[in-house]
Design a protein around this motif. Structure first.
Motif, PDB file in Angstrom:
ATOM      1  N   VAL A 228      50.938  24.140  40.029  1.00  0.00           N
ATOM      2  CA  VAL A 228      51.141  22.814  40.607  1.00  0.00           C
ATOM      3  C   VAL A 228      52.476  22.243  40.133  1.00  0.00           C
ATOM      4  O   VAL A 228      53.185  21.564  40.888  1.00  0.00           O
ATOM      5  CB  VAL A 228      49.992  21.865  40.232  1.00  0.00           C
ATOM      6  CG1 VAL A 228      50.153  20.527  40.947  1.00  0.00           C
ATOM      7  CG2 VAL A 228      48.643  22.475  40.579  1.00  0.00           C
ATOM      8  N   ASP A 229      52.826  22.530  38.890  1.00  0.00           N
ATOM      9  CA  ASP A 229      54.060  21.996  38.320  1.00  0.00           C
ATOM     10  C   ASP A 229      55.309  22.570  38.991  1.00  0.00           C
ATOM     11  O   ASP A 229      56.417  22.059  38.773  1.00  0.00           O
ATOM     12  CB  ASP A 229      54.111  22.278  36.820  1.00  0.00           C
ATOM     13  CG  ASP A 229      53.100  21.449  36.042  1.00  0.00           C
ATOM     14  OD1 ASP A 229      52.620  20.433  36.592  1.00  0.00           O
ATOM     15  OD2 ASP A 229      52.776  21.825  34.897  1.00  0.00           O
ATOM     16  N   ARG A 230      55.137  23.626  39.779  1.00  0.00           N
ATOM     17  CA  ARG A 230      56.284  24.168  40.513  1.00  0.00           C
ATOM     18  C   ARG A 230      56.774  23.197  41.578  1.00  0.00           C
ATOM     19  O   ARG A 230      57.897  23.326  42.081  1.00  0.00           O
ATOM     20  CB  ARG A 230      55.905  25.493  41.194  1.00  0.00           C
ATOM     21  CG  ARG A 230      55.539  26.617  40.253  1.00  0.00           C
ATOM     22  CD  ARG A 230      55.145  27.878  41.039  1.00  0.00           C
ATOM     23  NE  ARG A 230      54.505  28.862  40.187  1.00  0.00           N
ATOM     24  CZ  ARG A 230      55.144  29.727  39.415  1.00  0.00           C
ATOM     25  NH1 ARG A 230      56.476  29.717  39.406  1.00  0.00           N
ATOM     26  NH2 ARG A 230      54.497  30.599  38.667  1.00  0.00           N
ATOM     27  N   LEU A 231      55.942  22.240  41.939  1.00  0.00           N
ATOM     28  CA  LEU A 231      56.272  21.277  42.986  1.00  0.00           C
ATOM     29  C   LEU A 231      56.690  19.957  42.343  1.00  0.00           C
ATOM     30  O   LEU A 231      55.874  19.270  41.746  1.00  0.00           O
ATOM     31  CB  LEU A 231      55.063  21.062  43.897  1.00  0.00           C
ATOM     32  CG  LEU A 231      54.538  22.320  44.599  1.00  0.00           C
ATOM     33  CD1 LEU A 231      53.211  22.026  45.282  1.00  0.00           C
ATOM     34  CD2 LEU A 231      55.555  22.841  45.599  1.00  0.00           C
ATOM     35  N   HIS A 232      57.965  19.628  42.457  1.00  0.00           N
ATOM     36  CA  HIS A 232      58.504  18.402  41.862  1.00  0.00           C
ATOM     37  C   HIS A 232      58.502  17.300  42.914  1.00  0.00           C
ATOM     38  O   HIS A 232      59.040  17.461  44.013  1.00  0.00           O
ATOM     39  CB  HIS A 232      59.922  18.643  41.358  1.00  0.00           C
ATOM     40  CG  HIS A 232      60.514  17.469  40.651  1.00  0.00           C
ATOM     41  ND1 HIS A 232      60.233  17.172  39.335  1.00  0.00           N
ATOM     42  CD2 HIS A 232      61.379  16.503  41.082  1.00  0.00           C
ATOM     43  CE1 HIS A 232      60.893  16.088  38.974  1.00  0.00           C
ATOM     44  NE2 HIS A 232      61.593  15.663  40.014  1.00  0.00           N
ATOM     45  N   LEU A 233      57.899  16.164  42.578  1.00  0.00           N
ATOM     46  CA  LEU A 233      57.719  15.068  43.530  1.00  0.00           C
ATOM     47  C   LEU A 233      58.623  13.898  43.201  1.00  0.00           C
ATOM     48  O   LEU A 233      58.699  13.461  42.055  1.00  0.00           O
ATOM     49  CB  LEU A 233      56.252  14.618  43.506  1.00  0.00           C
ATOM     50  CG  LEU A 233      55.859  13.462  44.422  1.00  0.00           C
ATOM     51  CD1 LEU A 233      56.053  13.848  45.878  1.00  0.00           C
ATOM     52  CD2 LEU A 233      54.404  13.063  44.153  1.00  0.00           C
ATOM     53  N   THR A 234      59.305  13.371  44.218  1.00  0.00           N
ATOM     54  CA  THR A 234      60.170  12.216  43.998  1.00  0.00           C
ATOM     55  C   THR A 234      60.449  11.502  45.315  1.00  0.00           C
ATOM     56  O   THR A 234      60.288  12.072  46.392  1.00  0.00           O
ATOM     57  CB  THR A 234      61.510  12.642  43.357  1.00  0.00           C
ATOM     58  OG1 THR A 234      62.285  11.477  43.063  1.00  0.00           O
ATOM     59  CG2 THR A 234      62.306  13.545  44.277  1.00  0.00           C
ATOM     60  N   ASP A 235      60.882  10.245  45.201  1.00  0.00           N
ATOM     61  CA  ASP A 235      61.416   9.498  46.341  1.00  0.00           C
ATOM     62  C   ASP A 235      62.934   9.370  46.262  1.00  0.00           C
ATOM     63  O   ASP A 235      63.567   8.888  47.199  1.00  0.00           O
ATOM     64  CB  ASP A 235      60.828   8.078  46.359  1.00  0.00           C
ATOM     65  CG  ASP A 235      59.479   8.008  47.045  1.00  0.00           C
ATOM     66  OD1 ASP A 235      59.240   8.790  47.986  1.00  0.00           O
ATOM     67  OD2 ASP A 235      58.654   7.160  46.642  1.00  0.00           O
ATOM     68  N   ASP A 236      63.490   9.780  45.143  1.00  0.00           N
ATOM     69  CA  ASP A 236      64.887   9.491  44.821  1.00  0.00           C
ATOM     70  C   ASP A 236      65.780  10.691  45.137  1.00  0.00           C
ATOM     71  O   ASP A 236      65.593  11.776  44.582  1.00  0.00           O
ATOM     72  CB  ASP A 236      64.999   9.124  43.337  1.00  0.00           C
ATOM     73  CG  ASP A 236      66.377   8.611  42.976  1.00  0.00           C
ATOM     74  OD1 ASP A 236      67.265   9.443  42.744  1.00  0.00           O
ATOM     75  OD2 ASP A 236      66.555   7.382  42.923  1.00  0.00           O
TER      76      ASP A 236
END
Length: 259
Positions: A228-236
């Motif tokens: 799951v940590d392979r997927l980095h989530l951001t709005d920026d």
């Protein structure tokens, strides 16, 4: 096939390259006969062996066209993204920023978010690439693609995304976008490719997916926390580019002469 004229039909055998045929599988005519005698139809163009040559040609064309593009990043997102939407504007910004960071921009070549990223790359003077797919409801490559390849086969096209990208930036999208994301994560998880950064852009959009992965798939023991940590989530956008540059430099393989 050797001289088997006196052999019962059920016991006859025939070699077609590495393929062994016996009994009723033995053809009644030779390959040369069929080649020279057939004048009437073009059904052979649609046989699986002929498709193999078309598949081979797609890989050859793709490898030849992309071999010298240098470092590249794939930007994914929905073809249905409206031109006047927030996500289209974000796609343009991503394409511009990725180009300014020294990467070529690769998209699926279609409209929507893909068009936006190609537009940003073009306007920034970067390399704008589109890997299109033959579909009955899409009208070819968008006008901001400078280097475009149209594929018949999804799997050949997806190989190009993985082989020539140092990371994926993913805007909101549907099944096609999800397919590309999970293809990359699966290949990294199984060690088929060097792990490379995958950034999901859009916290509200992607959070339910990550919640499901953690709360159901991870909780059920089907994957590990690291997956799951392979997927980095951001709005920026700034954070996305910084993460991409840092992680792609960290995992970039040493140059090699191996095939």
């Amino acid at each position: 096939m050797s001289d088997q004229g006196s052999t019962p039909a059920s016991e006859r055998w025939y070699h077609k390259g590495p393929v062994l045929m016996r009994g009723r599988q033995v053809p009644r005519t030779t390959t040369d006969q069929r080649l020279l005698d057939d004048r009437g139809h073009a059904d052979w163009l649609h046989t699986d062996p002929w498709r193999v040559l078309r598949i081979q040609a797609e890989f050859v064309e793709g490898f030849g066209a992309l071999a010298k593009i240098g470092p590249a990043v794939s930007i994914f997102g929905s073809a249905r993204t409206p031109v006047d939407s927030e996500w289209y504007a974000t796609g343009v910004e991503l394409g511009r920023r990725v180009s300014e960071a020294g990467y070529a921009v690769i998209t699926g070549g279609g409209p929507g978010a893909m068009e936006a990223a190609n537009k940003g790359a073009r306007e920034a003077g970067g390399t704008s690439i589109g890997l299109g797919i033959e579909l009955p409801f899409e009208a070819g490559l968008n006008p901001y693609v400078d280097l475009g390849i149209n594929f018949r086969y999804f799997f050949a096209r997806k190989t190009m995304f993985v082989k020539y990208s140092e990371g994926f930036l993913v805007l909101p999208g549907g099944f096609g976008t999800l397919d590309e994301v999970f293809e990359a994560v699966t290949l990294a998880q199984t060690g088929k490719v060097t792990s490379f950064p995958v950034v999901l852009i859009g916290v509200d959009y992607w959070s339910p997916l990550l919640d499901w992965l953690r709360g159901t798939v991870l909780a059920g023991g089907m994957i590990k926390e690291a997956d799951v940590d392979r997927l980095h989530l951001t709005d920026d956008v700034d954070e996305a580019i910084e993460y991409l540059e840092r992680e792609s430099a960290r995992v970039r393989p040493e140059s090699s002469t191996e095939g």
